[in-house]
Design a protein around this motif. Structure first.
Motif: not given
Length: 331
Positions: A109-130
């Motif tokens: 999903x991130x790759x497709x959104x980025x390919x279309x110039x969309x800014x992506x924020x991802x929610x994380x619960x751990x530093x390793x996930x971030x």
């Protein structure tokens, strides 16, 4: 007063305050109100029953605000998953410029959104996930502390530790989430290394939130102790408001031999929706965070955002600057 940060610059918003995606709550009324107040409102994609309904909701939100807003797409494991690719296409085709992703394996999903110039924020619960999300190419992360509503992960790390720990390692802009609802929290988040705050529960207790007044008043009446942690033994911890239903779930899952099937009849999403729509506070789960203890009124989104920013500015320019000047004078 405005507080300019990397988040306000990235998202093109006036204030570093984001409304997180919330199931059954993130509708056009709320998202538009938050955006019109200078923050970033977010529609919850899967609240809409189909991708076509999401397209209509995006159009409806666009008719209510000319400010930036985003759409949340949460990817969860399921026996019968929704058509995520179709929801993603609806978001892209509708010209949405900002997406909040959450959940498991968002890479495609991130790759497709980025390919279309969309800014992506991802929610994380751990530093390793971030860090994983940063490597994946997202533009910003929202880091959820243990205080948050919803799923805080299994590490039990509160924001006071998690936010600066993430800030030490993540180079992209970062939102602090979980336990934020006033100017003091915004200042604390900025001090800990975040570039803004993400609020869910606090925005539920606003005039524009499309949920029953009984639920809003519950959030005002509750204190910081009035949450339950459910699904702990299943390693899928969730924080919800205390009521008879969540009390039952906790009690049943105390049995070491218990399984999800033992509580599935109590935790159906349709029952949670019934609570929000009818105001029957014992009809299902109510997802809420510990910030309940700092919610004392039900303002408009504009009043809330303005108050948070003004209080933050007063703290920075008043108490903190005054203390610094006093210390320098005494040196």
């Amino acid at each position: 007063m405005t507080l300019k940060t990397r988040i306000t610059e990235l998202l093109g918003i006036e204030h570093p305050i984001v409304q997180g995606g919330m199931m059954w709550v993130g509708r056009a009324e709320l998202a538009a109100a938050v955006s019109n107040a200078g923050g970033l409102g977010i529609l919850t994609g899967l609240t809409q029953p189909s991708p076509d309904d999401l397209r209509k909701e995006i159009d409806r939100c666009r008719s209510m605000t000319d400010k930036p807003f985003g759409v949340n797409l949460t990817i969860l494991p399921s026996v019968q998953p929704p058509p995520y690719a179709e929801y993603r296409k609806a978001i892209i085709d509708s010209g949405v410029k900002i997406v909040e992703t959450a959940g498991h394996n968002p890479r495609e999903h991130v790759e497709d959104f980025k390919a279309h110039g969309i800014t992506v924020i991802h929610k994380c619960t751990a530093v390793r996930h971030a860090l994983s999300a940063e490597r994946m190419g997202v533009d910003a992360v929202s880091i959820d502390g243990f205080e948050c509503a919803g799923h805080p992960g299994e590490d039990d790390i509160p924001g006071l530790i998690l936010i600066p720990a993430a800030a030490d390692k993540v180079s992209i802009p970062m939102l602090a989430s979980g336990g934020f609802g006033d100017g003091r929290g915004l200042v604390a988040a900025l001090s800990l290394g975040a570039d803004g705050i993400n609020m869910g529960t606090r925005f539920c207790a606003t005039a524009e939130a499309p949920i029953h007044d009984h639920v809003k008043q519950l959030l005002v009446d509750n204190d910081e102790r009035a949450t339950n942690l459910i699904f702990r033994s299943l390693r899928n911890t969730g924080r919800v408001s205390k009521n008879s239903v969540s009390d039952q779930v906790v009690e049943i899952l105390k049995n070491p031999d218990s399984k999800f099937e033992d509580v599935s009849h109590l935790v159906k999403g349709v029952d949670g929706r019934k609570v929000l729509e009818t105001g029957d506070l014992e009809a299902g789960l109510i997802w809420a965070g510990q910030i309940q203890g700092l919610i004392h009124d039900i303002p408009t989104c504009h009043e809330l955002v303005t108050r948070i920013v003004c209080d933050a500015a007063n703290i920075i320019n008043g108490r903190l600057t005054g203390s610094l000047a006093k210390n320098e004078a005494m040196a």
